[in-house]
Design an enzyme around this catalytic site. Structure first.
Site, mmCIF file in Angstrom:
data_model
loop_
_atom_site.group_PDB
_atom_site.id
_atom_site.type_symbol
_atom_site.label_atom_id
_atom_site.label_comp_id
_atom_site.label_asym_id
_atom_site.label_seq_id
_atom_site.Cartn_x
_atom_site.Cartn_y
_atom_site.Cartn_z
ATOM 1 N N ASP A 28 0.853 -1.189 0.000
ATOM 2 C CA ASP A 28 0.000 0.000 0.000
ATOM 3 C C ASP A 28 0.889 1.239 0.000
ATOM 4 O O ASP A 28 1.642 1.458 0.944
ATOM 5 C CB ASP A 28 -0.876 -0.057 1.261
ATOM 6 N N ASN A 30 -0.314 4.505 -0.375
ATOM 7 C CA ASN A 30 -0.953 5.751 0.088
ATOM 8 C C ASN A 30 -1.630 5.608 1.455
ATOM 9 O O ASN A 30 -2.414 6.461 1.862
ATOM 10 C CB ASN A 30 -1.947 6.276 -0.956
ATOM 11 N N ASP A 32 -4.015 3.854 2.709
ATOM 12 C CA ASP A 32 -5.461 3.684 2.933
ATOM 13 C C ASP A 32 -5.780 2.240 3.353
ATOM 14 O O ASP A 32 -6.938 1.866 3.466
ATOM 15 C CB ASP A 32 -6.267 4.081 1.675
ATOM 16 N N ASP A 36 -1.834 -1.114 -3.807
ATOM 17 C CA ASP A 36 -2.122 -0.358 -5.030
ATOM 18 C C ASP A 36 -0.975 -0.497 -6.037
ATOM 19 O O ASP A 36 0.061 -1.104 -5.754
ATOM 20 C CB ASP A 36 -2.387 1.120 -4.694
ATOM 21 N N ASP A 212 -10.296 -15.745 -16.374
ATOM 22 C CA ASP A 212 -10.987 -16.138 -15.146
ATOM 23 C C ASP A 212 -12.163 -17.073 -15.438
ATOM 24 O O ASP A 212 -12.966 -16.805 -16.344
ATOM 25 C CB ASP A 212 -11.509 -14.851 -14.474
ATOM 26 N N GLU A 259 -10.116 -20.066 -28.838
ATOM 27 C CA GLU A 259 -9.516 -19.873 -30.168
ATOM 28 C C GLU A 259 -9.812 -18.470 -30.690
ATOM 29 O O GLU A 259 -8.960 -17.831 -31.309
ATOM 30 C CB GLU A 259 -10.039 -20.942 -31.130
#
Ligand code: GLC
Length: 543
Positions: A28, A30, A32, A36, A212, A259
């Site tokens: 991280d 920043n 928070d 990131d 995915d 394909e």
């Protein structure tokens, strides 16, 4: 640092080690509490600075960083053309690509094609009325008699895969969360648009995609019921297992879709599909793309019992099915699976690492695996994973393997200065990058050594594989051979000392898992002793 070499003849994927980053949990920048892109940039040198001090990986795969309401932490995309502000923006992403390429590291994006977020403008349009032009972009169906869902399909994340929409009086399909409506892959407009998305990211410089949940793209057009699973044990098994998912998804029927992607992405790129073909189906996947730029993940090592003969049997068959010219791959963990060090134990994880990096094909590393990160049981009131929340009691929650990367022993393990989105594992004082980098015996040092060795020895990258009988069923041994080069790998899967004999007259140690034998020292393979959970890579000459 070496320059990114676009002209290399051999496809880069053939020799690459891929490192999966779960961006929320990596670094991280920043404060928070959420990792990131700038955090990833900061840590690129750790991954590969061109020297053997770094891990030495060749590619990073980023779990989704697109704009998302984060119902499934990024696997619910509301804009495929933008980066979620939690992670950064397009400029920072472009910087990440160029910084990665400077270090010879390729970038693989996750590509979620089965579903969007329910907040994606396409779905908002689609659900606005039955005759909206985007209605058919998703899978809508009238209720059955008595208002029941259209068929018996189940969501991976619990309950029916259908959600009723009061406004338009129909159900829509969601194989995961209701916030993740399934796209209709029978609609050519959807196919066209998804290909445009691939082209867009290729233009930005990405080198590949991880596809995915792709088996879900291919569904029975007539939406016929799935079949009951006779082996299901109610109360013991995850309720999703009560059905055999023969109609709601398909391995082989997805090949034409793959394909189609191959035609779009071109031969410099690479795709790996999240799918689990059977050994019988595997060959068809390797015929899918003329350029051989797509492979299906091989998750089998995750599910095998820790048994030398079970591993030998599986790897022998898998390697043979893949054949000498195709790219095999091996995975020990990912963001959906318990971490390897917790699953099989710390000592065995070192043996597993030696196996991973000495087999043929592409090894995948899940962030933190290289330092021996373990699962961390998240207190109930801090559980984040929607799967864990929706289906409790079966240990399905994926938070334990997604805790923040352990960089050092500062507060929050150096991941952030703010409170992280998931708690840091309590063991971070002992298990962290900083101390392991300087410890010559750490698992991180073993990962670095094995990756380095792989890189420098063509026999490991390109040699053939065959297993050998070690004379003891708890030792898995195999040979890698390329011309005159021969490397013997010995892995003791047991907790006992093992003494074995091989008929080679000369052997030299390359690496041992305990990292206490120097490179190049001679080893006598008559009555050779393997300590409990010990593995060796040996360079041998035949008698
Ligand atoms: C894949 C991802 C998983 C995600 C699911 C839905 O299985 O690996 O993390 O929840 O797809 O997109």
């Amino acid at each position: 640092m070496k320059k990114y070499n676009k002209r290399a003849k051999e496809h880069w994927s053939k020799t690459a080690v891929v490192y999966q980053i779960y961006p929320r949990s990596f670094k991280d920048s920043n404060n928070d509490g959420i990792g990131d892109l700038n955090g990833i940039i900061e840590k690129l040198d750790y991954l590969n600075d061109g020297t053997k001090n770094s891990l030495g990986i060749d590619a990073i795969w980023l779990s989704p960083i697109y704009k998302s309401p984060m119902a499934d932490f990024g696997y619910d995309i509301s804009d495929y053309y933008d980066i979620d502000p939690i992670f950064g923006d397009l400029k920072i992403f472009e910087k990440l690509i160029s910084e990665a390429h400077k270090r010879n590291v390729r970038v693989i994006m996750d590509f979620v094609a089965n579903h969007t977020s329910s907040q994606h403008p396409w779905f908002i349009e689609s659900s606005s009325s039955r005759n909206n032009p985007k209605r058919d972009w998703y899978i809508w169906k009238d209720p059955k008699a008595h208002g029941l869902p259209p068929n018996n399909w189940l969501s991976e994340f619990g309950g029916s895969a259908w959600e009723y929409d009061k406004k338009t009086g129909q159900y829509y399909l969601h194989k995961f969360l209701p916030e993740q409506p399934d796209l209709n892959w029978f609609n050519p407009e959807v196919v066209r648009e998804m290909k445009n998305i691939l082209r867009y990211w290729i233009k930005k410089g990405v080198d590949g995609f991880r596809l995915d949940a792709i088996a879900h793209l291919a569904k029975d057009k007539q939406l016929r019921d799935d079949l009951p699973n006779p082996d299901y044990v109610s109360g013991k098994d995850n309720p999703h297992k009560s059905l055999l998912h023969v109609n709601s998804r398909s391995n082989l029927d997805v090949i034409p879709i793959i394909e189609g992607f191959c035609n779009v992405i071109g031969k410099d790129h690479f795709m790996v599909g999240e799918i689990s073909p059977t050994l019988e189906e595997l060959a068809s996947f390797y015929q899918a793309c003329a350029e051989k730029i797509h492979i299906p993940f091989n998750f089998n090592l995750i599910n095998l019992p820790w048994n030398a003969q079970a591993f030998r049997r599986f790897i022998d068959t898998y390697d043979q099915v893949i054949g000498p010219d195709n790219l095999s791959n091996y995975v020990l963990g990912n963001h959906d699976q318990p971490r390897v060090a917790s699953r099989i134990g710390k000592d065995r994880a070192r043996v597993a690492a030696m196996l991973l990096f000495t087999l043929r094909g592409m090894p995948f590393i899940y962030y933190g695996e290289e330092i021996g990160m373990e699962d961390y049981l998240i207190p109930e009131d801090q559980v984040q994973d929607p799967w864990g929340k929706r289906v409790s009691g079966f240990g399905l929650g994926r938070d334990p393997e997604r805790t923040p990367m352990q960089w050092n022993k500062k507060p929050y393990a150096g991941f952030s200065n703010g409170k992280p989105w998931l708690p840091v594992n309590k063991n971070y004082q002992e298990i962290h990058v900083e101390s392991e980098l300087s410890d010559p015996h750490s698992i991180l040092s073993l990962y670095r050594k094995l990756i380095q060795y792989r890189k420098n020895f063509p026999v490991i990258l390109r040699g053939s594989y065959h297993s050998l009988d070690a004379g003891d069923s708890s030792v898995f041994s195999f040979m890698r051979e390329l011309g005159d080069e021969k490397v013997l790998i010995l892995l003791n899967f047991s907790e006992q000392k093992k003494t074995i004999t091989f008929d080679f007259n000369k052997a030299k140690v390359a690496v041992n898992t305990h990292l206490d034998k120097n490179f190049g020292i001679e080893a006598n393979l008559k009555n050779f002793v393997l300590r409990p959970n010990e593995g060796y890579v040996l360079e041998v000459a035949k008698r």
